[in-house]
Write an enzyme that holds these catalytic residues in place. Structure first.
Site, short mmCIF file in Angstrom:
data_model
loop_
_atom_site.label_atom_id
_atom_site.label_comp_id
_atom_site.label_asym_id
_atom_site.label_seq_id
_atom_site.Cartn_x
_atom_site.Cartn_y
_atom_site.Cartn_z
N HIS A 51 -3.36 -16.54 6.56
CA HIS A 51 -2.75 -17.47 7.51
C HIS A 51 -2.76 -16.94 8.94
O HIS A 51 -2.68 -17.73 9.89
CB HIS A 51 -1.30 -17.78 7.11
CG HIS A 51 -1.22 -18.78 6.00
ND1 HIS A 51 -1.32 -18.42 4.68
CD2 HIS A 51 -1.09 -20.13 6.01
CE1 HIS A 51 -1.23 -19.51 3.93
NE2 HIS A 51 -1.09 -20.55 4.71
N GLY A 52 -2.82 -15.64 9.12
CA GLY A 52 -2.83 -15.11 10.48
C GLY A 52 -2.81 -13.60 10.49
O GLY A 52 -2.38 -12.96 9.52
#
Lengths: 512, 380
Positions: free
Chosen positions: A328-329
């Site tokens: 996700h990041g």
């Protein structure tokens, strides 16, 4: 280009749609090529430089897939695994370079005291098109791919409705649709349902999600700055973010599904009322469903899944969620969020295993289900704090505030009011009604996420029957029909969204 | 009724109502036009929205009558058009933009010059405006409204359909908003000007006076390139493309405290900025440049300022008078001696040594107690 922008709604979509069906009458190949070109234009609108990268990635993966397919009938077949490993490594390497170099250097700098920096701009949607293509390579290796039409493959990867924010497509569910003749003929039913789903998604994104931003940003910014956040502000910030994220992401996915249906292509369901889940396992079957499916099929199961004993199963679960978090990041906060959900799932499986040895409890009464839903929601809200926090320290600080360690605290200064609030003020609706309106906004949105059926369950249940399951008796019976009432309601919602695309805000640099 | 008919009727109802509603909104916003984007209002008394310069200036530039444009950041906001008109014998319109970048200034100047009436431009040029690069805009507080600057005007759907335009339309119809162009965006009457306020805004320490400028200090190559490109695209291009327009450019008189510490970014940016600007402007005959940083009696008197950079109306009027009488006009040959003079002044400046009384007693009578000075008393 964003779905919630005028160039998309008034120019790109009508032209692409008209061109697709006009060309589709003459030749399917031309229509596919048109849609692929339009998708590249859509992608390049943000930054044309990365169109080359996308095309290179598609060409590379297509070439490797053809090689994998070809080698299967030659004496070199045993080397297919090596080729697959190298190709998957190359895909992950590309993703790592663009997404994680900065993260790696920041950590290296912190550990070694160096001052290394990398000025790398993350190409839009790289996580999505990388995962999509890895799945294609793995399935080719598993001999599950039957079609190697380059145009179809190119469109499958670049297809604009999913390119930027998902859902993560699987070639098996999309590429066969490109072969169907019906796809190339405009269908009033698809157009009506597609527009309706798009309208609901647009409303969720523009009118619901964006309305919570003014409560989210100041709370997390304050935590990041070390301000001792009060109990009320912390809970409001966390709750606002929980609702904002859901309406934003699911709204965008609804728009993607709706737009795709205009072209006659069915995209997979990505959200199924996740906050109505009665447990964390249930939550992950309802939240970002195509990612959960990818992680299950291409990470959890290859790691051994539940086939290698209980301990290994828990480890696999944890690792899958950890890597899912990192996907996700590039920040430790996402790792923490993934780890937290890994722990949640391990705990739930452990409790579930113990329960399954006990006598069957039978159907759970509504209050037990409500309690389970509330507990799941609470755990999810705690997780979102890490997902949104700037760093781990501020995440922990935020949770401490939610636990009441700072007391009620002094309230954060009021933020600039939203455009609708200002409009109401202009019309003479002042203080009290507006405060009530704020609370009503939260209550209404909580009612939507807890009690109302999902967009697709309302509009297009038949198409997603398998994913949605039987209609729950506890939710209101809300069924879309091509009636004037629905037409008027959705038109009002769409108009309310379209007038909020651009923001007119005061610039207050100097406060003079 | 067949399914096809039901679905097609639904589509007609849905799309029809959406189009009708949007047309109604666009028509209302077009007719009322609160930012005067399409025309000067005739239905209501012209009203202006302070803080909305990036939206509103476009309409003023296109639809008002004037022959001189005042442009720049907040340091130009205290120019009163009537004073400029008297001193320079012009008909001025102020199009200042608070905290603006050079690109934003060039965008609005292009709009004004395209109206065909501009004869003169009074322009404050500052390194901070040009440091954002050739296309830099300030969108840290709100998205920059590119759509207001786009041609053709009629396609400005963002403005015509925005719910906020409806709100602003209601505001002007109710008779609210500012009505006086003369005082629009001026702030000199709302703020106090004194050494106390400047020192409080500066928020520095005595050690800062000991940090001197050294010739080796210059911005990094990428920052320099961005600034030079911005000068080329947003200043030189505008002047070269409009040979019939006179340009009065000036380096505003920041207080000397703005350059303290001497090795801070302010002076480090000012030096290559002035050099490049003067060198690139030298061959252009329609430009007169004034360097008010040379006016030591102004820049050393902190009572002229509310913070190290921002001065009051009196100084704005003095600038106009000076331009009218051609005082402080500079040429490319004078740049190096002038910069050397500025560096000498900055390196010699030490309030802790020379004006300790300012630091001890600079709080005016009405200042809140306890906020008088952040300077450590041991070094005064």
């Amino acid at each position: 280009m964003l779905f919630n922008s005028y160039p998309f709604a008034f120019v790109f979509l009508p032209i692409t749609l008209a061109g697709f069906f006009a060309l589709g009458r003459r030749s399917r190949g031309l229509a596919i090529a048109w849609l692929a070109l339009a998708s590249l234009f859509f992608y390049g609108w943000w930054n044309p430089v990365y169109v080359g990268l996308l095309l290179a990635s598609i060409s590379f993966n297509y070439f490797v897939a053809r090689c994998l397919h070809f080698l299967d009938t030659t004496p070199l077949a045993p080397h297919r695994k090596l080729l697959l490993t190298l190709a998957v490594g190359a895909n992950l390497g590309l993703l790592a370079y663009y997404k994680y170099t900065g993260f790696f250097l920041r950590n290296l700098n912190a550990l070694a005291g160096t001052h290394l920096a990398a000025d790398i701009v993350l190409p839009l949607g790289i996580s999505f098109f990388t995962f999509t293509q890895i799945a294609f390579l793995v399935d080719t290796y598993r001999r599950e791919v039957r079609e190697f039409n380059f145009l179809h493959y190119g469109l499958f990867v670049t297809y604009f409705p999913h390119l930027i924010a998902g859902p993560i497509l699987h070639h098996k569910e999309i590429m066969p649709q490109f072969r169907q003749l019906d796809t190339y003929r405009p269908d009033y039913r698809n157009l009506a349902i597609g527009l309706s789903i798009f309208a609901i998604g647009l409303f969720k994104k523009v009118n619901l999600a964006d309305g919570f931003a003014q409560d989210v940003t100041p709370a997390f910014k304050a935590a990041s700055a070390g301000v001792a956040l009060g109990l009320v502000d912390a809970w409001r910030g966390a709750l606002a973010y929980t609702l904002q994220l859901y309406f934003d992401f699911s709204g965008y996915c609804d728009m993607a599904i709706g737009v795709s249906l205009l072209f006659g292509i069915t995209l997979p369901l990505n959200f199924n009322s996740p906050y109505q889940a009665t447990g964390l396992v249930d939550f992950w079957r309802r939240w970002h469903m195509t990612l959960s499916r990818f992680l299950r099929d291409y990470l959890y199961i290859p790691l051994g899944g539940n086939r290698k004993g209980t301990l290994r199963r828990y480890l696999n679960l944890f690792l899958t969620m950890l890597l899912g978090g990192l996907w996700h990041g590039a920040n430790w906060t996402f790792v923490a969020w993934g780890a937290l959900h890994g722990l949640y799932l391990m705990a739930e499986h452990a409790v579930g295993a113990r329960r399954s040895r006990a006598p069957s409890p039978g159907l759970r009464p509504i209050w037990t289900r409500s309690l389970a839903t509330a507990a799941t929601f609470l755990l999810v809200v705690v997780g979102w704090v890490f997902f949104r926090a700037d760093d781990l320290t501020s995440g922990v600080r935020f949770l401490a505030a939610m636990a009441g360690l700072n007391g009620l605290g002094s309230p954060l200064p009021p933020q600039s009011a939203s455009d609708v609030t200002l409009l109401l003020q202009t019309l003479g609706l002042h203080a009290t009604p507006l405060a009530v309106l704020g609370i009503a906004q939260y209550l209404a949105c909580l009612y939507v996420v807890f009690c109302l059926p999902n967009t697709q369950a309302i509009v297009d249940r038949q198409r997603y029957l398998k994913e949605l399951g039987p209609r729950p008796t506890s939710t209101p019976r809300l069924i879309w029909a091509p009636s004037p009432t629905w037409g008027i309601l959705l038109a009002l919602m769409t108009a309310a969204s379209l007038v909020r695309f651009s923001r007119v805000s005061e610039f207050l640099y100097f406060q003079f | 009724m067949s399914d096809t008919t039901r679905y097609s009727r639904f589509l007609v109802t849905f799309l029809g109502i959406v189009v009708l509603l949007l047309c109604a909104v666009a028509t209302f916003n077009f007719v009322v036009d609160p930012f005067q984007f399409f025309r000067k209002p005739v239905l209501y008394r012209p009203a202006y929205f302070p803080g909305f310069q990036r939206y509103q200036n476009v309409g003023l530039a296109r639809n008002y009558h004037y022959d001189t444009v005042i442009i720049g950041s907040s340091v130009t906001e205290n120019f009163y058009p009537s004073y400029v008109n008297r001193a320079l014998h012009v008909n001025a319109l102020k199009l200042s933009i608070s905290g603006s970048t050079a690109y934003e200034q060039a965008l609005i100047l292009d709009q004004a010059i395209a109206s065909g009436q501009v004869k003169n431009v009074l322009w404050a040029i500052e390194p901070s405006s040009f440091s954002f690069g050739p296309k830099g805009v300030r969108d840290d507080q709100a998205p920059f409204p590119y759509y207001m600057y786009r041609w053709p005007r009629a396609l400005n759907v963002e403005y015509l359909l925005a719910v906020e335009t409806i709100r602003n339309a209601l505001v002007v119809l109710k008779g609210h908003g500012e009505h006086d162009l003369e005082t629009l965006e001026t702030w000199d009457r709302r703020l106090a000007f004194s050494a106390f306020h400047v020192l409080r805004a500066w928020n520095g320490r005595c050690e800062h006076f000991t940090r001197k400028f050294t010739p080796a200090a210059l911005p990094g190559p990428s920052r320099l390139r961005a600034m030079e490109q911005s000068i080329e695209d947003n200043l030189i291009r505008v002047i070269r493309d409009n040979p019939r327009v006179n340009f009065w450019l000036f380096f505003p008189p920041y207080s000397i405290l703005a350059y303290i510490p001497g090795d801070s970014a302010q002076l480090i940016a000012q030096i290559p900025f002035e050099r490049t600007v003067m060198q690139r402007l030298a061959p252009l005959p329609t430009v007169r440049v004034f360097d008010f940083q040379l006016a030591a009696d102004v820049t050393h008197d902190l009572a002229n300022y509310t913070d190290p950079v921002h001065y009051g109306r009196r100084i704005n009027e003095w600038i106009v008078d000076s331009i009218a009488s051609e005082r402080f006009r500079v040429t490319a040959e004078q740049v190096e001696p002038n910069l050397a003079q500025l560096i000498r002044e900055v390196n010699a400046y030490d309030l802790c040594r020379d004006r300790p009384e300012l630091l001890d007693n600079h709080a005016p009578a009405n200042s809140p107690a306890g906020t008088a000075s952040r300077l450590p008393s041991g070094r005064r």
